[in-house]
Design a protein around this motif. Sequence first.
Motif, mmCIF file in Angstrom:
data_model
loop_
_atom_site.group_PDB
_atom_site.id
_atom_site.type_symbol
_atom_site.label_atom_id
_atom_site.label_comp_id
_atom_site.label_asym_id
_atom_site.label_seq_id
_atom_site.Cartn_x
_atom_site.Cartn_y
_atom_site.Cartn_z
ATOM 1 N N GLN A 1 10.193 -3.116 2.224
ATOM 2 C CA GLN A 1 10.219 -1.938 1.881
ATOM 3 C C GLN A 1 10.065 -1.024 3.040
ATOM 4 N N THR B 1 8.984 3.334 3.857
ATOM 5 C CA THR B 1 9.032 3.978 3.156
ATOM 6 C C THR B 1 8.554 5.013 4.172
ATOM 7 N N SER C 1 11.916 5.682 -0.273
ATOM 8 C CA SER C 1 12.450 3.968 0.652
ATOM 9 C C SER C 1 13.150 3.432 0.270
ATOM 10 N N THR D 1 14.903 -0.981 0.737
ATOM 11 C CA THR D 1 13.803 -2.244 1.221
ATOM 12 C C THR D 1 15.147 -3.226 1.574
ATOM 13 N N TYR E 1 6.356 0.279 6.977
ATOM 14 C CA TYR E 1 6.850 -1.132 6.237
ATOM 15 C C TYR E 1 6.364 -1.898 5.947
#
Length: 191
Positions: free
Chosen positions: A98, A100, A131, A133, A160
Amino acid sequence: MLKRLVLFVLTLVAFGAFGLVATQPVQAQAFYGSNWTGEYFGNPNFTPPVSFTQVDAQINFNFGAAGPTNAAAPGFPVDNFSVRWTGTQQIPASGNYQFTVVREDDVRVTVNGVVLINFLNQDLSGSGPVSGTLALSAGTATIVVEYIARTGNASVIFYYQLVTGNPTSPGVYFTPTTTLTASRTPLPYIP
């Protein structure tokens, strides 16, 4: 003797001695990357020429109402500027990551050529997170973070973290979210 052992085990279960095992998941530590090449533009469009370039340890800036400063670019604007950070970052384990950004104002994040976050043409009155993924293999990834500051305060933080994958791979660090405490409960008398 067997009777005492059985009573002891039952007592442990009854008083929750096995409850010392954490049942909550652990949370992955965030990676901020390192050695980001920052290209700072005196306009909000990434239009050349670059006002100055510098290597930033992390993308973690609270410019406030002042904007970035560099001796090589006196008079750099406090509003309506843009920065493009590029870095080849280490991905410690394969899995879903993820990415962000907590920012005030616009941002675009590209990972290995894939536009993952694309929040442009916003003039926010406060910072907020966005965010996305992406599945990555262990190794390196080329990450580009493009940031545009409009008017007022300016701030940007990028990080991340591994959200699913192989959590026991070397180089992946975890921070427990549960504190374990033991309680002392006296065992009952066994005749």
